[in-house]
Design a protein around this motif. Structure first.
Motif: not given
Length: 75
Positions: A2, A6, A9-10, A13, A49-50, A53-54, A56-57
C-alpha cells in the motif's frame, strides 16, 4: 503493497470520523447545536471518504488481478 499516500488518506478519513463524533457528543452534552451539527457533518464526511478509499483499493486489486490473468494468458 500500500502506498504511503493511500495510508495517509485512510488515517485522515478515520481521524475526521472520530473527531466529528467527539464534536457531536460534546455538542450534545453542552447543548450546542452548532458544534453538534459540525461534528455530525465531519463524521459523515470521514465515513464517505473511507468508502471512497475502500472503493479505490478494490479497483486497484481488480486491476492487479486482471493484469496477472493477462500475463498468464501470454505465457
Amino acid at each position: 503493497k500500500e502506498p504511503l499516500v493511500g495510508l495517509s488518506d485512510k488515517i485522515k478519513s478515520k481521524s475526521d470520523e472520530l473527531v466529528g463524533a467527539a464534536k457531536e457528543k460534546i455538542g450534545d452534552v453542552t447543548d450546542n447545536a452548532d458544534l453538534q451539527g459540525e461534528g455530525a457533518d465531519q463524521k459523515a464526511s470521514g465515513k464517505v471518504d473511507q468508502k471512497v478509499d475502500d472503493a479505490k483499493d478494490k479497483a486497484t486489486d481488480l486491476k492487479h488481478d486482471v493484469q496477472a490473468a493477462t500475463d498468464k494468458l501470454k505465457d
